[in-house]
Design a protein around this motif. Structure first.
Motif, PDB file in Angstrom:
ATOM      1  N   TYR A 238       0.925  -1.221   0.157  1.00 60.30           N
ATOM      2  CA  TYR A 238       0.017   0.031  -0.190  1.00 60.30           C
ATOM      3  C   TYR A 238       0.877   1.191  -0.127  1.00 60.30           C
ATOM      4  CZ  TYR A 238      -3.800  -3.192   1.262  1.00 60.30           C
ATOM      5  OH  TYR A 238      -4.997  -4.016   1.364  1.00 60.30           O
ATOM      6  N   ALA A 239       0.414   2.525  -0.577  1.00 66.26           N
ATOM      7  CA  ALA A 239       1.002   3.480  -0.523  1.00 66.26           C
ATOM      8  C   ALA A 239       0.946   4.185   1.145  1.00 66.26           C
ATOM      9  CB  ALA A 239       0.306   4.595  -1.512  1.00 66.26           C
ATOM     10  N   ASP A 240       1.825   4.737   1.523  1.00 67.41           N
ATOM     11  CA  ASP A 240       1.595   5.274   2.986  1.00 67.41           C
ATOM     12  C   ASP A 240       0.349   5.966   3.265  1.00 67.41           C
ATOM     13  OD1 ASP A 240       5.291   5.780   3.518  1.00 67.41           O
ATOM     14  OD2 ASP A 240       4.030   3.947   3.518  1.00 67.41           O
ATOM     15  N   SER A 241      -0.104   6.806   2.195  1.00 65.92           N
ATOM     16  CA  SER A 241      -1.086   7.591   2.262  1.00 65.92           C
ATOM     17  C   SER A 241      -2.435   6.820   2.572  1.00 65.92           C
ATOM     18  CB  SER A 241      -1.497   8.453   1.062  1.00 65.92           C
ATOM     19  OG  SER A 241      -1.409   8.006  -0.114  1.00 65.92           O
ATOM     20  N   VAL A 242      -2.579   5.719   2.178  1.00 64.49           N
ATOM     21  CA  VAL A 242      -3.846   5.018   2.250  1.00 64.49           C
ATOM     22  C   VAL A 242      -3.844   3.687   3.227  1.00 64.49           C
ATOM     23  CG1 VAL A 242      -4.557   5.362  -0.126  1.00 64.49           C
ATOM     24  CG2 VAL A 242      -3.395   3.362   0.426  1.00 64.49           C
ATOM     25  N   LYS A 243      -2.628   3.466   3.826  1.00 65.40           N
ATOM     26  CA  LYS A 243      -2.421   2.150   4.787  1.00 65.40           C
ATOM     27  C   LYS A 243      -3.409   2.591   5.888  1.00 65.40           C
ATOM     28  CE  LYS A 243       2.256   1.012   3.866  1.00 65.40           C
ATOM     29  NZ  LYS A 243       3.838   0.980   4.655  1.00 65.40           N
ATOM     30  N   GLY A 244      -4.078   1.507   6.452  1.00 68.93           N
ATOM     31  CA  GLY A 244      -4.991   1.372   7.346  1.00 68.93           C
ATOM     32  C   GLY A 244      -6.581   1.910   6.953  1.00 68.93           C
ATOM     33  N   ARG A 245      -6.577   2.549   5.864  1.00 71.97           N
ATOM     34  CA  ARG A 245      -7.748   2.874   5.243  1.00 71.97           C
ATOM     35  C   ARG A 245      -8.338   2.155   4.182  1.00 71.97           C
ATOM     36  NH1 ARG A 245      -8.519   8.097   3.313  1.00 71.97           N
ATOM     37  NH2 ARG A 245      -6.351   8.126   2.337  1.00 71.97           N
ATOM     38  N   PHE A 246      -7.659   1.746   3.379  1.00 70.51           N
ATOM     39  CA  PHE A 246      -7.978   0.852   2.152  1.00 70.51           C
ATOM     40  C   PHE A 246      -7.307  -0.460   2.299  1.00 70.51           C
ATOM     41  CE2 PHE A 246      -7.654   4.644  -1.084  1.00 70.51           C
ATOM     42  CZ  PHE A 246      -8.416   5.459  -0.478  1.00 70.51           C
ATOM     43  N   THR A 247      -8.104  -1.315   1.634  1.00 71.91           N
ATOM     44  CA  THR A 247      -7.865  -2.702   1.508  1.00 71.91           C
ATOM     45  C   THR A 247      -8.042  -3.207   0.104  1.00 71.91           C
ATOM     46  OG1 THR A 247      -8.759  -3.064   3.785  1.00 71.91           O
ATOM     47  CG2 THR A 247      -8.544  -5.106   2.445  1.00 71.91           C
ATOM     48  N   ILE A 248      -6.998  -3.746  -0.425  1.00 71.81           N
ATOM     49  CA  ILE A 248      -7.001  -4.455  -1.841  1.00 71.81           C
ATOM     50  C   ILE A 248      -7.176  -5.917  -1.775  1.00 71.81           C
ATOM     51  CG2 ILE A 248      -4.697  -4.806  -1.772  1.00 71.81           C
ATOM     52  CD1 ILE A 248      -4.884  -4.278  -4.927  1.00 71.81           C
ATOM     53  N   SER A 249      -8.121  -6.403  -2.489  1.00 70.93           N
ATOM     54  CA  SER A 249      -8.285  -7.985  -2.477  1.00 70.93           C
ATOM     55  C   SER A 249      -8.585  -8.295  -3.873  1.00 70.93           C
ATOM     56  CB  SER A 249      -9.325  -8.313  -1.502  1.00 70.93           C
ATOM     57  OG  SER A 249     -10.719  -7.619  -1.906  1.00 70.93           O
ATOM     58  N   ARG A 250      -8.805  -9.635  -4.165  1.00 71.18           N
ATOM     59  CA  ARG A 250      -8.948 -10.130  -5.507  1.00 71.18           C
ATOM     60  C   ARG A 250      -9.626 -11.655  -5.311  1.00 71.18           C
ATOM     61  NH1 ARG A 250      -3.287 -10.862  -8.112  1.00 71.18           N
ATOM     62  NH2 ARG A 250      -4.564 -12.259  -9.666  1.00 71.18           N
TER      63      ARG A 250
END
Length: 121
Positions: A59-71
Motif C-alpha cells: 500500500y501507499a503510505d497515504s492509504v495504509k489502514g484505510r484501504f484494503t485491496i483484495s482479489r
C-alpha cells in the motif's frame, strides 16, 4: 482481447466508504499482480495498492489502514475497499493487471478506463 473494467466510483462525503471493482475479461490463462492507481487533476498517476496472485499486498503510505485491496482469482476480479475517505483521495482510479492470455508465453500489462472517486461535503 483482454479488457479491464472498473466500477464502483462516485461521490461520497468525507469519512465515507466506497468499494471499487475491477473485472478482467477475455481468454485469460493467469493474472499475476493486480493493482490500483489514481490520478488527481494536475498530478501524476500514483500507486495506491497492489496484490500478487498469492495475496501479498502493498500500500501507499497515504492509504495504509484505510484501504484494503483484495482479489478473487476464480472470478478474475479485483477490489479496493476504501474507508475513512478524505478529500485528498479524490481522483480517477485505475485498475492495472499483469495478464497472460491463452496462446501467449508472456504476460502483458493492461489498464482499465478509470472510475471517478470524488470525496466532498
Amino acid at each position: 482481447q483482454v479488457q479491464l473494467v472498473e466500477s464502483g466510483g462516485g461521490l461520497v462525503q468525507p469519512g465515507g466508504s466506497l468499494r471499487l471493482s475491477c473485472a478482467a475479461s477475455g481468454v485469460i490463462v493467469r493474472i499475476n499482480a493486480m493493482g490500483w492507481y489514481r490520478q488527481a487533476p494536475g498530478k501524476q498517476r500514483e500507486l495506491v495498492a497492489t496484490i500478487t496472485n498469492g495475496g501479498s499486498t502493498n500500500y501507499a503510505d497515504s492509504v495504509k489502514g484505510r484501504f484494503t485491496i483484495s482479489r478473487d482469482n476464480a472470478k478474475n476480479m479485483g477490489y479496493l475497499q476504501m474507508n475513512s475517505l478524505k478529500p485528498e483521495d479524490t481522483a480517477v482510479y485505475y485498475c492495472n493487471a499483469d495478464i497472460r492470455r491463452y496462446g501467449s508465453t508472456q504476460s502483458w500489462s493492461y489498464w482499465g478506463q478509470g472510475t471517478q472517486v470524488t470525496v466532498s461535503s
